[in-house]
Design a protein around this motif. Sequence first.
Motif, PDB file in Angstrom:
ATOM      1  N   GLY A 223      18.301 -18.186  49.778  1.00  0.00           N
ATOM      2  CA  GLY A 223      18.969 -18.011  48.492  1.00  0.00           C
ATOM      3  C   GLY A 223      19.027 -19.276  47.661  1.00  0.00           C
ATOM      4  O   GLY A 223      19.785 -19.365  46.700  1.00  0.00           O
ATOM      5  N   ASN A 224      18.225 -20.276  48.006  1.00  0.00           N
ATOM      6  CA  ASN A 224      18.251 -21.517  47.227  1.00  0.00           C
ATOM      7  C   ASN A 224      16.978 -21.674  46.396  1.00  0.00           C
ATOM      8  O   ASN A 224      16.243 -22.633  46.541  1.00  0.00           O
ATOM      9  N   VAL A 225      16.719 -20.689  45.545  1.00  0.00           N
ATOM     10  CA  VAL A 225      15.522 -20.771  44.715  1.00  0.00           C
ATOM     11  C   VAL A 225      15.892 -21.058  43.261  1.00  0.00           C
ATOM     12  O   VAL A 225      16.927 -20.622  42.771  1.00  0.00           O
ATOM     13  N   VAL A 226      15.023 -21.812  42.611  1.00  0.00           N
ATOM     14  CA  VAL A 226      15.137 -22.002  41.171  1.00  0.00           C
ATOM     15  C   VAL A 226      13.926 -21.293  40.576  1.00  0.00           C
ATOM     16  O   VAL A 226      12.792 -21.570  40.959  1.00  0.00           O
ATOM     17  N   ASP A 227      14.158 -20.360  39.687  1.00  0.00           N
ATOM     18  CA  ASP A 227      13.086 -19.541  39.141  1.00  0.00           C
ATOM     19  C   ASP A 227      12.385 -20.272  37.998  1.00  0.00           C
ATOM     20  O   ASP A 227      13.016 -20.612  36.997  1.00  0.00           O
ATOM     21  N   PRO A 228      11.092 -20.531  38.143  1.00  0.00           N
ATOM     22  CA  PRO A 228      10.372 -21.254  37.084  1.00  0.00           C
ATOM     23  C   PRO A 228      10.483 -20.577  35.717  1.00  0.00           C
ATOM     24  O   PRO A 228      10.645 -21.268  34.705  1.00  0.00           O
ATOM     25  N   ASP A 229      10.418 -19.243  35.694  1.00  0.00           N
ATOM     26  CA  ASP A 229      10.490 -18.530  34.413  1.00  0.00           C
ATOM     27  C   ASP A 229      11.781 -18.841  33.674  1.00  0.00           C
ATOM     28  O   ASP A 229      11.802 -19.059  32.463  1.00  0.00           O
ATOM     29  N   ALA A 230      12.884 -18.852  34.457  1.00  0.00           N
ATOM     30  CA  ALA A 230      14.186 -19.124  33.848  1.00  0.00           C
ATOM     31  C   ALA A 230      14.206 -20.536  33.271  1.00  0.00           C
ATOM     32  O   ALA A 230      14.755 -20.766  32.183  1.00  0.00           O
ATOM     33  N   MET A 231      13.597 -21.470  33.980  1.00  0.00           N
ATOM     34  CA  MET A 231      13.558 -22.854  33.511  1.00  0.00           C
ATOM     35  C   MET A 231      12.693 -22.992  32.263  1.00  0.00           C
ATOM     36  O   MET A 231      13.033 -23.725  31.334  1.00  0.00           O
ATOM     37  N   VAL A 232      11.548 -22.281  32.275  1.00  0.00           N
ATOM     38  CA  VAL A 232      10.669 -22.330  31.103  1.00  0.00           C
ATOM     39  C   VAL A 232      11.392 -21.726  29.895  1.00  0.00           C
ATOM     40  O   VAL A 232      11.316 -22.244  28.788  1.00  0.00           O
ATOM     41  N   ALA A 233      12.139 -20.654  30.138  1.00  0.00           N
ATOM     42  CA  ALA A 233      12.866 -20.024  29.038  1.00  0.00           C
ATOM     43  C   ALA A 233      13.948 -20.958  28.498  1.00  0.00           C
ATOM     44  O   ALA A 233      14.180 -21.031  27.292  1.00  0.00           O
ATOM     45  N   LYS A 234      14.581 -21.695  29.394  1.00  0.00           N
ATOM     46  CA  LYS A 234      15.702 -22.541  28.976  1.00  0.00           C
ATOM     47  C   LYS A 234      15.251 -23.863  28.350  1.00  0.00           C
ATOM     48  O   LYS A 234      15.842 -24.320  27.371  1.00  0.00           O
ATOM     49  N   TYR A 235      14.228 -24.475  28.949  1.00  0.00           N
ATOM     50  CA  TYR A 235      13.829 -25.820  28.502  1.00  0.00           C
ATOM     51  C   TYR A 235      12.429 -25.902  27.907  1.00  0.00           C
ATOM     52  O   TYR A 235      12.107 -26.882  27.246  1.00  0.00           O
ATOM     53  N   GLY A 236      11.587 -24.898  28.204  1.00  0.00           N
ATOM     54  CA  GLY A 236      10.200 -24.958  27.771  1.00  0.00           C
ATOM     55  C   GLY A 236       9.290 -25.475  28.877  1.00  0.00           C
ATOM     56  O   GLY A 236       9.731 -26.177  29.779  1.00  0.00           O
TER      57      GLY A 236
END
Length: 828
Positions: A587-600
């Motif tokens: 359960g310790n994942v950071v989703d790349p899509d979410a990061m791209v959406a938030k920061y680019g």
Amino acid sequence: MKHYDFKAIEEKWQRFWDSEGCFRSALVTEKKKYYVLEMFPYPSGRIHMGHVRNYSIGDVVARYKRMQGFNVFHPMGWDAFGMPAENAAIQHKIHPAKWTYENIANMRTQLKRLGYSYDWEREIATCHPKYYRFEQKFFLDFFKTGLAYRKKAPVNWCPSCHTVLANEQVEEGLCWRCDSEVQHKELSQWFLRITDYAEELLADLETLSGGWPERVLAMQRNWIGKSTGAEVSFSVQDMDAQISVFTTRPDTLFGATFMSLAPEHPLVEKLIAGSSQEKEVRAFVERIAKMERIVRTAEDLEKEGVFTGRYCLNPMNGRQMPIYVANFVLMDYGTGAVMAVPAHDQRDFDFATKYGLPKVQVIAPKDPDMVLDEQTAYVDAGFMVNSGEYDGLDSEAAKAVIVQSLAERGLGKATINYRLRDWNISRQRYWGAPIPIIYCDHCGIVPVPEKDLPVELPLDVQVNPDGRSPLPDCKTFVEVICPSCGQPARRETDTMDTFVESSWYFARYLAARNEDHPFTPEDAAYWMPVDQYIGGIEHAILHLLYSRFFTKVLRDQGYLAHGEPFANLLTQGMVLLHGSKMSKSKGNVVDPDAMVAKYGADTVRLFCLFASPPEKDLEWNDQGIEGASRFLHRLWRLVESLKESLTAVAPCSPIAGVLSDAEAELRRKEHDVVRRVERDIENKFQFNTAIASMMELINTLYAVKDELQKSPHGPTLLSSALSSVLVILSPIAPHICEELWATMGHSQSLVHELWPVYDPEALKTNEITVVIQVNGKLRSHISVAADASSETVQDLALRDKNIVRYIEGKNIVKVIVVPGKLVNVVVK
RNA sequence: GCCUGGGUGGCGGAAUUGGUAGACGCCAGGGAUUUAAAAUCCCUUGUAUCUUAGAUACGUGCGGGUUCGAUUCCCGCCCUGGGCACCA
């Protein structure tokens, strides 16, 4: 001021690169080629941060090399066969093919959103018949030359998954999927004769030294496990039989006092037949055979054995050696028989102590004062003793002499043993490439004729709920006519290990759409080997060894000119969160899509490259990515705020006229940063320090911009510096750089831009700071002219008032002057 | 046991051939701006001590050595990540 709308900007430039075909590769022989490749992903459904890191590193290399004038080849594809598709099929009642192709579509979109400069026209998926038909062709070639063969072998079998498991899919004796206890089963399997290439695979590691990380080379060396020694034959007393052993210590042969056989050794039955020991030995062998392999091979397992009642003869001194069956002797290493030398091998020593067997010392330490421990075997080299005519010889030298003597009598020969085993490529799974073989009752094993390729995996089947392959039950697949005699026959229903697909995919990219050939000799000659391969360390042995093997075989079969697939290898570290590898189960994942959406995408790429050097593990840090985002915003505002005074001058532009000190300083900084970024990328891809240098330049620009906007050459110098930043940052954060480049008034896209060439003259300064030490301790600094003589610098240093305090009343022993750097005054 | 990496501030990490240890970023603290917040900008930030506008000592896992000078070179250890291993 325009707002930094990363979403709009990134979409805009991704569309532009795509529609202009900026990253399509072509054979242009006048340019030097550069093939950069990242390990292709399994289409699991979504990319994870490990992928982002891997592909961001690769993309910087690709974009950087293009700017350096190389003809760059940078493809991407999908390692698309494998068990997860079948599991998904069972769980979600969706066909593995549908699941896989949908995942590919999703992940392709995700990768495109990150702005990677792939040549998407070369995309491949290994589950496509147009891919695996060539793999089947290779299999037939291998079969023809005996490199692919079928044999009965013990395998790991999971009873609940109905399949064999690879060794790496067995965790502490349990199936990785269902935790069932893994059984051992004898099955007829297809093998590739990788052991034929053991020596070359080992020797060629030397040629990779420098290009590959030392630890990967070491791991492969360990895996191949070469030992040099001799095979020695011992004849059994009162019986027409020989026991052959492998030993690395023929020099200790005179000290061999008994023989140990593996319980599975084929001679055991013959030795004990009719003897009084028969019952006892048989009971022992059965007890050992029942033990699980992991228990059996555990190092702390007590060493035990049983006497067979038979003796063999030592070929050097005729000594009678009792033959034991022992639990620590392994049938699958060497010959399954070990000559026991208790005085010089710890295991044999312990065994001899336990069963009261004699220990004969035959090697004496070179140091005459050395006292031998009563409980420990002496395993080092020394002088020969108790060895007849060989007494006094150096034990190392004696090895060859003794082997020579054995060979003359036909009792032995020098030999080499490898740990490496042939590669079992059979899988009782559905979602894989069919092995192109037909079994005929009349003709035996019959290869599928080449004209009938590909043997397509039938798609109109349902995966069994228990995981069993549906292929054996698929009549339209199994039932065939023997191509050789025309009688009814059966098709092979095992598929190939998915590592076979990944062993040659790098070559298929070269001719991804060619339906007649896997690739052409011209393509291969131009593009191969891969100049830079990038991926995780977890493939250090399996994939990287198999690919090396495949490349050598394809070379020997005339397909390729090169024997090594990857000239340089970068093994990037893992992406961690809270100290452990990101995983869904934890359960310790950071989703790349979410990061791209938030920061680019640019920020995500920048952070992955800045947070740590590529080969080290990267700890994900939410504040760290904020920092990366801040830097890009800072760059954006800088260009936007100066927009009116900026012009589209080239990076590192030459300036006519005399510059003020501040102007010269900015120019010096610009050229120095270009130099450092280039150096850091060339030297082991140190993107973290390259980015740090660019940050310094941005900080400098902020500090001087107000003053320089008003100075005569200021606007030109600010423009030049910003042009440089945008060009050298563009491999890392390509979208924002393209946008700001256009903002500055440059008319052509950055993809056509070449790497700036710094001017060494611009790096020079008039004044330099020299450090002054007294007895090696920093005490002062002075500013001197860059061309000041050593005498002048020394003189100034000794008169510096800080220094005077330290040297007053003391004896100056000597003064060391390092030109341009420091002065060290040694006093007493 | 053998083979390989690694050990530097509160954190991620810098430091060309031995030559200013701690670049750059994060965190933290202070200030500016703001009705306020966010954002932004500026400053401080290895530790300790002192007579605290400054200075001194210590400081790159530990102990030695070479050197004018060592994170860097040499010797001996400790800890730690990874690989191989009853391998004959």
